[in-house]
Design a protein around this motif. Structure first.
Motif, PDB file in Angstrom:
ATOM      1  N   ASP A  13     -39.351  -5.463  13.799  1.00  0.00           N
ATOM      2  CA  ASP A  13     -39.636  -4.518  12.722  1.00  0.00           C
ATOM      3  C   ASP A  13     -41.108  -4.589  12.310  1.00  0.00           C
ATOM      4  O   ASP A  13     -41.761  -3.565  12.117  1.00  0.00           O
ATOM      5  N   LEU A  14     -41.625  -5.807  12.154  1.00  0.00           N
ATOM      6  CA  LEU A  14     -43.031  -5.978  11.780  1.00  0.00           C
ATOM      7  C   LEU A  14     -43.956  -5.420  12.855  1.00  0.00           C
ATOM      8  O   LEU A  14     -44.964  -4.769  12.550  1.00  0.00           O
ATOM      9  N   LYS A  15     -43.621  -5.686  14.103  1.00  0.00           N
ATOM     10  CA  LYS A  15     -44.442  -5.184  15.208  1.00  0.00           C
ATOM     11  C   LYS A  15     -44.439  -3.659  15.228  1.00  0.00           C
ATOM     12  O   LYS A  15     -45.496  -3.028  15.361  1.00  0.00           O
ATOM     13  N   ASN A  16     -43.270  -3.065  15.069  1.00  0.00           N
ATOM     14  CA  ASN A  16     -43.173  -1.606  15.065  1.00  0.00           C
ATOM     15  C   ASN A  16     -43.932  -1.005  13.887  1.00  0.00           C
ATOM     16  O   ASN A  16     -44.599   0.028  14.026  1.00  0.00           O
ATOM     17  N   ASP A  17     -43.849  -1.650  12.722  1.00  0.00           N
ATOM     18  CA  ASP A  17     -44.601  -1.178  11.552  1.00  0.00           C
ATOM     19  C   ASP A  17     -46.102  -1.242  11.806  1.00  0.00           C
ATOM     20  O   ASP A  17     -46.851  -0.328  11.450  1.00  0.00           O
ATOM     21  N   PHE A  18     -46.557  -2.341  12.423  1.00  0.00           N
ATOM     22  CA  PHE A  18     -47.978  -2.495  12.723  1.00  0.00           C
ATOM     23  C   PHE A  18     -48.460  -1.381  13.646  1.00  0.00           C
ATOM     24  O   PHE A  18     -49.485  -0.737  13.387  1.00  0.00           O
ATOM     25  N   TYR A  19     -47.723  -1.128  14.732  1.00  0.00           N
ATOM     26  CA  TYR A  19     -48.142  -0.092  15.671  1.00  0.00           C
ATOM     27  C   TYR A  19     -48.068   1.302  15.051  1.00  0.00           C
ATOM     28  O   TYR A  19     -48.872   2.173  15.372  1.00  0.00           O
ATOM     29  N   ALA A  20     -47.125   1.510  14.142  1.00  0.00           N
ATOM     30  CA  ALA A  20     -47.057   2.793  13.441  1.00  0.00           C
ATOM     31  C   ALA A  20     -48.300   2.993  12.574  1.00  0.00           C
ATOM     32  O   ALA A  20     -48.852   4.101  12.515  1.00  0.00           O
ATOM     33  N   GLU A  21     -48.756   1.922  11.925  1.00  0.00           N
ATOM     34  CA  GLU A  21     -49.974   2.014  11.115  1.00  0.00           C
ATOM     35  C   GLU A  21     -51.196   2.263  11.985  1.00  0.00           C
ATOM     36  O   GLU A  21     -52.077   3.049  11.619  1.00  0.00           O
ATOM     37  N   VAL A  22     -51.265   1.612  13.135  1.00  0.00           N
ATOM     38  CA  VAL A  22     -52.392   1.812  14.050  1.00  0.00           C
ATOM     39  C   VAL A  22     -52.436   3.267  14.498  1.00  0.00           C
ATOM     40  O   VAL A  22     -53.494   3.913  14.481  1.00  0.00           O
ATOM     41  N   ARG A  23     -51.290   3.818  14.873  1.00  0.00           N
ATOM     42  CA  ARG A  23     -51.241   5.218  15.313  1.00  0.00           C
ATOM     43  C   ARG A  23     -51.553   6.174  14.165  1.00  0.00           C
ATOM     44  O   ARG A  23     -52.163   7.216  14.368  1.00  0.00           O
ATOM     45  N   ALA A  24     -51.124   5.826  12.952  1.00  0.00           N
ATOM     46  CA  ALA A  24     -51.389   6.677  11.789  1.00  0.00           C
ATOM     47  C   ALA A  24     -52.894   6.778  11.521  1.00  0.00           C
ATOM     48  O   ALA A  24     -53.362   7.795  11.005  1.00  0.00           O
ATOM     49  N   ARG A  25     -53.636   5.744  11.877  1.00  0.00           N
ATOM     50  CA  ARG A  25     -55.095   5.779  11.717  1.00  0.00           C
ATOM     51  C   ARG A  25     -55.778   6.491  12.874  1.00  0.00           C
ATOM     52  O   ARG A  25     -56.998   6.561  12.926  1.00  0.00           O
ATOM     53  N   GLY A  26     -54.975   6.999  13.827  1.00  0.00           N
ATOM     54  CA  GLY A  26     -55.547   7.729  14.952  1.00  0.00           C
ATOM     55  C   GLY A  26     -56.048   6.840  16.073  1.00  0.00           C
ATOM     56  O   GLY A  26     -56.788   7.286  16.941  1.00  0.00           O
ATOM     57  N   GLN A  27     -55.648   5.583  16.064  1.00  0.00           N
ATOM     58  CA  GLN A  27     -56.076   4.650  17.105  1.00  0.00           C
ATOM     59  C   GLN A  27     -54.951   4.441  18.106  1.00  0.00           C
ATOM     60  O   GLN A  27     -53.793   4.746  17.844  1.00  0.00           O
ATOM     61  N   THR A  28     -55.326   3.909  19.273  1.00  0.00           N
ATOM     62  CA  THR A  28     -54.354   3.580  20.307  1.00  0.00           C
ATOM     63  C   THR A  28     -54.172   2.067  20.322  1.00  0.00           C
ATOM     64  O   THR A  28     -55.162   1.330  20.363  1.00  0.00           O
ATOM     65  N   PRO A  29     -52.926   1.580  20.307  1.00  0.00           N
ATOM     66  CA  PRO A  29     -52.694   0.134  20.353  1.00  0.00           C
ATOM     67  C   PRO A  29     -53.274  -0.489  21.624  1.00  0.00           C
ATOM     68  O   PRO A  29     -53.297   0.144  22.682  1.00  0.00           O
ATOM     69  N   HIS A  30     -53.734  -1.730  21.503  1.00  0.00           N
ATOM     70  CA  HIS A  30     -54.330  -2.425  22.652  1.00  0.00           C
ATOM     71  C   HIS A  30     -53.350  -2.552  23.811  1.00  0.00           C
ATOM     72  O   HIS A  30     -53.748  -2.466  24.969  1.00  0.00           O
ATOM     73  N   SER A  31     -52.076  -2.743  23.511  1.00  0.00           N
ATOM     74  CA  SER A  31     -51.101  -2.880  24.583  1.00  0.00           C
ATOM     75  C   SER A  31     -51.018  -1.591  25.405  1.00  0.00           C
ATOM     76  O   SER A  31     -50.893  -1.634  26.629  1.00  0.00           O
ATOM     77  N   GLU A  32     -51.106  -0.451  24.733  1.00  0.00           N
ATOM     78  CA  GLU A  32     -51.059   0.826  25.447  1.00  0.00           C
ATOM     79  C   GLU A  32     -52.322   1.031  26.273  1.00  0.00           C
ATOM     80  O   GLU A  32     -52.260   1.528  27.404  1.00  0.00           O
ATOM     81  N   ILE A  33     -53.461   0.614  25.738  1.00  0.00           N
ATOM     82  CA  ILE A  33     -54.725   0.718  26.488  1.00  0.00           C
ATOM     83  C   ILE A  33     -54.645  -0.124  27.754  1.00  0.00           C
ATOM     84  O   ILE A  33     -55.029   0.318  28.837  1.00  0.00           O
ATOM     85  N   ARG A  34     -54.130  -1.359  27.628  1.00  0.00           N
ATOM     86  CA  ARG A  34     -53.997  -2.237  28.802  1.00  0.00           C
ATOM     87  C   ARG A  34     -53.062  -1.621  29.839  1.00  0.00           C
ATOM     88  O   ARG A  34     -53.340  -1.666  31.037  1.00  0.00           O
ATOM     89  N   LEU A  35     -51.937  -1.060  29.392  1.00  0.00           N
ATOM     90  CA  LEU A  35     -50.999  -0.450  30.330  1.00  0.00           C
ATOM     91  C   LEU A  35     -51.629   0.738  31.058  1.00  0.00           C
ATOM     92  O   LEU A  35     -51.450   0.899  32.266  1.00  0.00           O
ATOM     93  N   ARG A  36     -52.371   1.555  30.341  1.00  0.00           N
ATOM     94  CA  ARG A  36     -53.024   2.710  30.972  1.00  0.00           C
ATOM     95  C   ARG A  36     -54.052   2.263  32.010  1.00  0.00           C
ATOM     96  O   ARG A  36     -54.151   2.850  33.083  1.00  0.00           O
ATOM     97  N   ARG A  37     -54.803   1.203  31.694  1.00  0.00           N
ATOM     98  CA  ARG A  37     -55.774   0.673  32.671  1.00  0.00           C
ATOM     99  C   ARG A  37     -55.062   0.149  33.913  1.00  0.00           C
ATOM    100  O   ARG A  37     -55.525   0.351  35.030  1.00  0.00           O
ATOM    101  N   GLN A  38     -53.943  -0.535  33.711  1.00  0.00           N
ATOM    102  CA  GLN A  38     -53.184  -1.066  34.843  1.00  0.00           C
ATOM    103  C   GLN A  38     -52.641   0.067  35.710  1.00  0.00           C
ATOM    104  O   GLN A  38     -52.654  -0.023  36.938  1.00  0.00           O
TER     105      GLN A  38
END
Length: 66
Positions: A13-38
């Motif tokens: 729940d905490l992790k999902n809340d954190f990523y929701a806040e990151v997306r709400a600020r218009g940013q991409t989570p680091h995990s998604e950036i790493r996956l896209r690079r891979q």
């Protein structure tokens, strides 16, 4: 629900809340950036793979055996 299950759910729940806040600020989570690079690296590797190498996908001989 056991204590360990409650803690695990709280962590998720905490992790999902954190990523929701990151997306709400218009940013991409680091995990998604790493996956896209891979994905880009794997696509480049696949493009460089000689066509004479056997495919990793199912073939007609293996699919008929199933």
């Amino acid at each position: 629900m056991r204590h360990a299950e409650r803690e695990e759910q709280r962590h998720l729940d905490l992790k999902n809340d954190f990523y929701a806040e990151v997306r709400a600020r218009g940013q991409t989570p680091h995990s998604e950036i790493r996956l896209r690079r891979q994905i880009v690296k794997l696509k480049e590797l696949r493009a460089r793979t000689p066509p004479s190498w056997p495919s990793c996908g199912p073939t007609s001989s293996t699919s008929s055996a199933l």
